[in-house]
Design an enzyme around this catalytic site. Structure first.
Site, short mmCIF file in Angstrom:
data_model
loop_
_atom_site.label_atom_id
_atom_site.label_comp_id
_atom_site.label_asym_id
_atom_site.label_seq_id
_atom_site.Cartn_x
_atom_site.Cartn_y
_atom_site.Cartn_z
CG ASN A 134 -1.76 1.25 1.27
OD1 ASN A 134 -1.98 1.95 0.41
ND2 ASN A 134 -2.27 1.45 2.48
CE LYS A 165 -0.03 3.19 4.93
NZ LYS A 165 -0.26 3.32 6.33
CG HIS A 192 -5.65 1.71 5.18
ND1 HIS A 192 -5.54 2.83 6.22
CD2 HIS A 192 -4.78 0.74 5.24
CE1 HIS A 192 -4.16 2.27 6.65
NE2 HIS A 192 -3.68 1.32 6.05
CD GLU A 225 -2.99 5.14 7.06
OE1 GLU A 225 -2.99 5.32 5.82
OE2 GLU A 225 -2.03 4.82 7.66
CD GLU A 239 -3.57 -2.94 7.44
OE1 GLU A 239 -2.48 -2.95 7.07
OE2 GLU A 239 -4.38 -1.90 7.13
N GLY A 291 2.19 1.61 10.70
CA GLY A 291 3.41 2.89 10.77
C GLY A 291 4.04 3.40 12.09
CB SER A 337 5.17 -2.13 12.05
OG SER A 337 4.77 -0.95 12.22
C1 PEP Z 1 -0.92 -0.25 6.21
O1 PEP Z 1 -1.04 0.96 6.20
O2 PEP Z 1 -1.73 -1.04 5.90
C2 PEP Z 1 0.42 -0.78 6.88
C3 PEP Z 1 0.34 -1.96 7.39
O3 PEP Z 1 1.18 0.38 7.15
P1 PEP Z 1 2.81 -0.16 7.80
O4 PEP Z 1 3.16 -1.43 7.14
O5 PEP Z 1 3.47 1.07 7.51
O6 PEP Z 1 2.51 -0.02 9.19
#
Ligand code: PEP
Length: 252
Positions: free
Chosen positions: A11, A13, A96, A98, A168, A174, A214
């Site tokens: 992703n 973003k 997601h 976000e 997630e 992040g 992460s």
């Molecule tokens: C995400 O935003 O779907 C995600 C998993 O981000 P990150 O790997 O940066 O934690």
């Protein structure tokens, strides 16, 4: 017990210029290891057509990061499922965290978006997961249950099999703080069991559940090899070809 094909989805973003995104796609294609995993990359809307054109003819598939719940019309700034499909994308990420947090997308809205995506033959990656306060209060199973019940469980059994779930934990996105393998496996098994209770064992065994939060080249192997983890949704580590490729290798 059927074998579920693993998925590694990057992703991007709101990152990368057009030339940076095209370059990253080029390097990923050039360095793609032999893998049985499906590899997906999710550039921004505005780069979907270009990056789709780049990867055409390879095994890499393209995802959008969101889509409108509407067909078409006077919705300035929105992007429809039909537009996404016509740009060459195959998947769309919906829900997601976000989008849920910053854009106040509710379970009700997400169900509308998923139905619209399915209508236009896009495959959905549906994101769920609890935040830190919910985890610390011990409510994580209830939150995830509600995100399944209010959205996914309105779909037919076949539509659910075709949907990819991404668990997630918001506190891991992040932050550099990954769920432990025990936490990830526990929640993935819970999600699969909840799907089994609502549909049946065949649906539960077929549906793919990705971990996101992460995930990087250091921790990928310990998470991606868990019995109920069928791949990863990768944010930060998908922006560098080297780390993304290492994660793809870890999924084998
Ligand atoms: C995400 O935003 O779907 C995600 C998993 O981000 P990150 O790997 O940066 O934690």
């Amino acid at each position: 017990m059927q074998m579920r094909k693993k998925i590694i989805a990057g992703n991007w973003k709101m990152n990368l210029s057009l030339s940076e995104g095209e370059k990253l796609a080029d390097v990923i294609m050039a360095e793609m290891p032999a893998t049985t995993a499906e590899v997906i990359i999710a550039p921004s809307f505005i780069h979907l057509a270009n990056v789709s054109a780049k990867v055409r003819g390879t095994s890499i598939k393209i995802a959008a990061q969101n889509c409108s719940q509407h067909n078409a019309g006077a919705y300035t700034g929105e992007v429809s499922a039909e537009m996404i499909k016509s740009s060459g994308a195959y998947y769309v990420i919906i829900g997601h965290s976000e989008r849920r947090v910053y854009f106040k997308e509710s379970n009700e809205l997400l169900l509308q978006k998923i139905n619209k995506a399915i209508e236009y033959k896009l495959k959905v990656i549906y994101c769920i997961g609890e935040n830190l306060a919910q985890r610390e209060a011990g409510n994580h199973f209830d939150i995830v249950h509600e995100q399944l019940k209010a959205v996914l469980f309105n779909l037919s059994a076949q539509a659910t099999v075709d949907t990819i779930i991404a668990y997630e934990p918001v506190w891991a996105i992040g932050t550099g703080k990954t769920a432990t393998p025990e936490q990830a496996q526990e929640m993935h098994a819970y999600i699969r069991d909840t799907i089994k209770t609502h549909y049946n064992a065949d649906v539960a065994n077929a549906v793919r559940i990705l971990y996101g939060g992460s995930c990087n080249e250091q921790n990928a192997a310990s998470i991606l090899t868990l019995p109920d983890v069928d791949g990863g949704l990768i944010g930060g580590a998908s922006l560098k070809a080297e780390s993304f490729i290492s994660i793809i290798k870890a999924a084998n």
